[in-house]
Design a protein around this motif. Structure first.
Motif, mmCIF file in Angstrom:
data_model
loop_
_atom_site.group_PDB
_atom_site.id
_atom_site.type_symbol
_atom_site.label_atom_id
_atom_site.label_comp_id
_atom_site.label_asym_id
_atom_site.label_seq_id
_atom_site.Cartn_x
_atom_site.Cartn_y
_atom_site.Cartn_z
ATOM 1 N N ILE A 198 0.852 -1.184 0.000
ATOM 2 C CA ILE A 198 0.000 0.000 0.000
ATOM 3 C C ILE A 198 0.890 1.237 0.000
ATOM 4 C CG2 ILE A 198 -1.860 1.212 1.186
ATOM 5 C CD1 ILE A 198 -2.505 -1.635 0.062
ATOM 6 N N GLU A 199 0.768 2.043 -1.045
ATOM 7 C CA GLU A 199 1.573 3.246 -1.147
ATOM 8 C C GLU A 199 0.984 4.368 -0.289
ATOM 9 O OE1 GLU A 199 4.234 2.845 -2.765
ATOM 10 O OE2 GLU A 199 3.801 1.157 -4.093
ATOM 11 N N HIS A 200 -0.345 4.493 -0.341
ATOM 12 C CA HIS A 200 -0.985 5.558 0.432
ATOM 13 C C HIS A 200 -2.479 5.276 0.519
ATOM 14 C CE1 HIS A 200 -1.123 9.500 2.318
ATOM 15 N NE2 HIS A 200 -2.208 9.772 1.607
ATOM 16 N N PHE A 201 -3.069 5.615 1.676
ATOM 17 C CA PHE A 201 -4.521 5.499 1.842
ATOM 18 C C PHE A 201 -5.071 6.848 2.275
ATOM 19 C CE2 PHE A 201 -8.107 4.451 4.874
ATOM 20 C CZ PHE A 201 -9.059 4.369 3.863
ATOM 21 N N GLY A 202 -6.084 7.305 1.558
ATOM 22 C CA GLY A 202 -6.692 8.594 1.842
ATOM 23 C C GLY A 202 -6.058 9.699 1.019
ATOM 24 N N MET A 203 -6.842 10.734 0.726
ATOM 25 C CA MET A 203 -6.296 11.870 0.003
ATOM 26 C C MET A 203 -7.065 13.128 0.390
ATOM 27 S SD MET A 203 -7.707 11.102 -3.895
ATOM 28 C CE MET A 203 -6.565 12.285 -4.585
ATOM 29 N N PRO A 204 -6.379 14.293 0.423
ATOM 30 C CA PRO A 204 -7.038 15.535 0.817
ATOM 31 C C PRO A 204 -7.812 16.163 -0.330
ATOM 32 C CG PRO A 204 -4.740 15.977 0.395
ATOM 33 C CD PRO A 204 -4.922 14.486 0.218
ATOM 34 N N VAL A 205 -8.643 15.350 -0.974
ATOM 35 C CA VAL A 205 -9.492 15.829 -2.062
ATOM 36 C C VAL A 205 -10.903 15.339 -1.785
ATOM 37 C CG1 VAL A 205 -9.944 15.790 -4.540
ATOM 38 C CG2 VAL A 205 -7.584 15.718 -3.713
ATOM 39 N N ASP A 206 -11.856 16.233 -1.894
ATOM 40 C CA ASP A 206 -13.242 15.881 -1.612
ATOM 41 C C ASP A 206 -14.123 16.364 -2.769
ATOM 42 O OD1 ASP A 206 -15.524 15.082 -0.348
ATOM 43 O OD2 ASP A 206 -15.119 16.148 1.519
ATOM 44 N N PRO A 207 -14.762 15.435 -3.504
ATOM 45 C CA PRO A 207 -14.852 13.996 -3.260
ATOM 46 C C PRO A 207 -13.601 13.229 -3.694
ATOM 47 C CG PRO A 207 -16.123 14.594 -5.191
ATOM 48 C CD PRO A 207 -15.628 15.884 -4.609
ATOM 49 N N GLY A 208 -13.332 12.152 -2.986
ATOM 50 C CA GLY A 208 -12.182 11.313 -3.298
ATOM 51 C C GLY A 208 -11.378 10.907 -2.084
ATOM 52 N N ASN A 209 -11.844 11.285 -0.878
ATOM 53 C CA ASN A 209 -11.069 11.046 0.338
ATOM 54 C C ASN A 209 -10.586 9.614 0.492
ATOM 55 O OD1 ASN A 209 -13.139 13.330 2.226
ATOM 56 N ND2 ASN A 209 -11.138 13.691 1.338
ATOM 57 N N LEU A 210 -11.458 8.640 0.224
ATOM 58 C CA LEU A 210 -11.155 7.253 0.580
ATOM 59 C C LEU A 210 -10.482 6.472 -0.545
ATOM 60 C CD1 LEU A 210 -14.361 6.394 2.639
ATOM 61 C CD2 LEU A 210 -12.158 7.294 3.405
ATOM 62 N N LEU A 211 -9.567 7.101 -1.247
ATOM 63 C CA LEU A 211 -8.822 6.422 -2.310
ATOM 64 C C LEU A 211 -7.652 5.641 -1.713
ATOM 65 C CD1 LEU A 211 -7.887 7.492 -5.785
ATOM 66 C CD2 LEU A 211 -5.976 7.115 -4.228
ATOM 67 N N LEU A 212 -7.428 4.475 -2.251
ATOM 68 C CA LEU A 212 -6.287 3.642 -1.843
ATOM 69 C C LEU A 212 -5.377 3.456 -3.051
ATOM 70 C CD1 LEU A 212 -5.180 1.580 0.441
ATOM 71 C CD2 LEU A 212 -6.157 -0.144 -1.070
ATOM 72 N N LEU A 213 -4.096 3.774 -2.887
ATOM 73 C CA LEU A 213 -3.118 3.584 -3.956
ATOM 74 C C LEU A 213 -2.134 2.511 -3.526
ATOM 75 C CD1 LEU A 213 -1.771 4.356 -6.621
ATOM 76 C CD2 LEU A 213 -0.536 6.151 -5.390
ATOM 77 N N GLY A 214 -2.056 1.452 -4.318
ATOM 78 C CA GLY A 214 -1.138 0.367 -4.020
ATOM 79 C C GLY A 214 -0.498 -0.160 -5.284
ATOM 80 N N SER A 215 0.248 -1.229 -5.152
ATOM 81 C CA SER A 215 0.868 -1.865 -6.313
ATOM 82 C C SER A 215 1.033 -3.343 -6.032
ATOM 83 C CB SER A 215 2.231 -1.229 -6.610
ATOM 84 O OG SER A 215 3.112 -1.404 -5.506
ATOM 85 N N ALA A 216 1.039 -4.118 -7.086
ATOM 86 C CA ALA A 216 1.233 -5.565 -6.971
ATOM 87 C C ALA A 216 1.787 -6.074 -8.292
ATOM 88 C CB ALA A 216 -0.087 -6.270 -6.643
ATOM 89 N N ARG A 217 2.790 -6.929 -8.203
ATOM 90 C CA ARG A 217 3.436 -7.489 -9.396
ATOM 91 C C ARG A 217 3.925 -6.381 -10.345
ATOM 92 N NH1 ARG A 217 0.435 -12.470 -9.034
ATOM 93 N NH2 ARG A 217 0.387 -12.778 -6.771
ATOM 94 N N GLY A 218 4.354 -5.265 -9.763
ATOM 95 C CA GLY A 218 4.881 -4.178 -10.569
ATOM 96 C C GLY A 218 3.845 -3.354 -11.285
#
Length: 541
Positions: free
Chosen positions: A257-277
């Motif tokens: 998990i690279e980051h969870f949450g973002m200071p943008v509304d709407p869009g707060n509950l975004l999850l940014l991750g990576s897997a297998r590149g």
């Protein structure tokens, strides 16, 4: 560059600083003045004009603009021919605009005569779209200023470029919980396909699995194995924590998990991750809507193959409040007890019945009762309390038709200015504790109490059902139930357009209740319509 007023006779070789029109003489701004222009100005009786003259070290505006524009442009950018001191830059391909803000700021600080403007950083652009412009303010600038601007641009090159979209295959995984309608997922996938289309990307897999870690792990492995270059997960339930189902499943397949949450509304509950590149996005609920939100900002960068580090997400706060979201849940400390929701009704009975000729349809009798009384009695028989009736045209006759009924009468003296004034008159008198209002039309006698109660039962603000309306065979009708959050919008409506624009603007908050009652489409507005409805109702009786 020298600039100032001179006698017309001494203006030769200067550049007209302003356009001049007198009689039949027209001298455009920027014209190089020669003997012919001087003769025309004298003939027009003009004795003096303002001119600009080049100095030995000056560079003309077009040359300077072209050279600076060439220096700032990078990959995917085309520079148009400079004209009147402006050189425009265009995207050569679809992609995401990447700019060097610090270098652009330095360039714009060199001299007030040189300006460079761009679209917002990371904006998605299409081929042929104008993305930036260099504008030289005076007719010429010193060569030293031009040289310094070019030096800054080349030292940080490029200042502006277009990162072309690279990802083409996107996998979509939707988790499912009881109560999540199939049509919600179908709409989500459709909206996502439309979102991806400008980037040339398509959905290569559309998987739907239970909202459980094990099931999601299998789905992620399958879609990555099948070649997805980006995976988007739509959860049946919003991600509440880094240990929730979606992030846990990403980590379970060796991802991070690279980051969870973002200071943008709407869009707060975004999850940014990576897997297998490859990037994996846990989509916030707002991503189900086609309206722009924080999810778009991250998605488009990923589609262009750009890194989105944690710092890039946390830096989005300024400008991150995009709009008031009508579907946003209320604060958690507010009770949400369905059975206790307080819904009122407003019956609009102020119209002039112009298409009825001399008669007032509202007091026309059907089955021995005035039409408006039938409508109001059905509202009174529903769960809606209180019932407010807005009168206007022939107020006394309408009030007489409602004699003895426990309603709150509100007169709209401005009824001739349109339905919006009656809507406003009714809304502003609603009790402060109502959660919503059913707006009924006083000329729809086939709308019964059972139908109104069905709308009230479907009203669920916590699940985004903020506007509820009946539909028959896909055609929407009346009445409409509106949540309190719309009251200010309803009050602002003008003319006779009703709330159609609100329904279109807040489409994601509208819930349709399928019915078989054709009366939701039938308002009595002509003698023929009255005759037909009268026959149906009296025949049924």
């Amino acid at each position: 560059m020298k600039f100032g007023p001179v006698p017309v006779a001494a203006a030769e070789g200067g550049i007209a600083a302003h356009s001049i029109r007198k009689g039949g003489t027209v001298l455009k701004k920027g014209t190089l003045i020669g003997q012919a222009e001087i003769a025309a100005l004298k003939a027009a009786g003009i004795a003096e004009l303002v001119v600009a003259r080049f100095e030995p070290d000056d560079v003309t505006e077009d040359v300077a603009a072209a050279e600076i524009a060439s220096a700032v442009a990078g990959e995917g950018v085309r520079v148009d021919r400079a004209f009147t001191g402006r050189a425009n830059l265009f995207a050569e391909t679809a992609g995401v605009l990447v700019v060097d803000k610090e270098a652009i700021d330095r360039l714009n600080l060199i001299d007030e005569s040189v300006t460079f403007a761009t679209l917002n950083a990371f904006k998605p652009v299409v081929a042929g779209e104008m993305i930036a412009t260099v504008k030289i303010i005076p007719f010429a600038i010193a060569a030293s200023v031009r040289d310094e601007a070019v030096k800054v641009a080349r030292g940080a090159a490029p200042l502006v470029r277009v990162a072309p979209f690279r990802i083409r295959k996107v996998g979509v995984v939707s988790t499912v919980l009881p109560g999540l309608a199939d049509k919600v997922i179908e709409k989500t996938v459709k909206v996502m396909a439309e979102r991806l289309a400008p980037a040339g990307a398509t959905i290569m897999a559309d998987l739907r699995v239970p909202h459980e870690q094990a099931a999601l792990v299998t789905a992620l492995e399958d879609v990555l194995r099948d070649g997805a270059e980006l995976v988007i997960v739509f959860g049946a339930s919003a991600i509440a924590d880094r240990r929730d189902v979606i992030p846990a499943a990403v980590e379970a397949i060796g991802g991070r998990i690279e980051h969870f949450g973002m200071p943008v509304d709407p869009g707060n509950l975004l999850l940014l991750g990576s897997a297998r590149g490859r990037p994996v996005l846990g989509a916030p609920g707002c991503a189900r809507s086609p309206k722009e939100n924080g999810f778009d900002w991250v998605l488009m960068r990923l589609l262009a193959g750009l890194d989105v580090p944690r710092q890039a997400i946390t830096a989005l706060g300024v400008g991150g409040l995009l709009m008031e979201i009508v579907t946003r849940p209320q604060p958690r400390d507010e009770p949400a007890v369905v059975s206790d929701r307080h819904i009122a009704a407003v019956v609009l009975a102020a119209g002039r019945s112009t298409r009825m000729g001399a008669s007032n349809k509202l007091v026309a009798e059907i089955g021995g009762k005035p039409l408006v009384r039938i409508c109001v009695e059905q509202a009174l028989a529903s769960r809606a309390k209180p019932v407010i009736v807005v009168t206007g045209h022939q107020r006394e006759r309408v009030e007489e038709a409602l004699g003895g009924l426990p309603v709150r009468l509100v007169h709209n003296p401005h009824f001739a200015d349109g339905l919006g004034t009656s809507l406003r008159a009714g809304i502003v008198t609603l009790p402060a504790d109502v959660d919503g209002v059913v707006v009924c039309l006083g000329d729809m006698p086939q709308v019964d109490a059972a139908l109104i109660d069905r709308l009230i039962a479907a009203f669920d603000p916590e699940k985004g059902a903020l506007a509820v309306m009946p539909s028959i065979n896909g055609q929407r009708g009346n009445p409409v139930l509106w949540a309190r959050r719309f009251f200010a919008d309803l009050i602002a409506i003008e003319g006779d357009v009703g709330a159609r624009n609100l329904i279109k603007r807040y489409g994601e908050a509208v819930v349709e209740v399928p019915v078989e009652n054709k009366g939701v489409l039938t308002d009595v507005d002509t003698p023929e319509a009255l005759k037909a409805v009268k026959a149906e109702i009296e025949g049924a009786v």
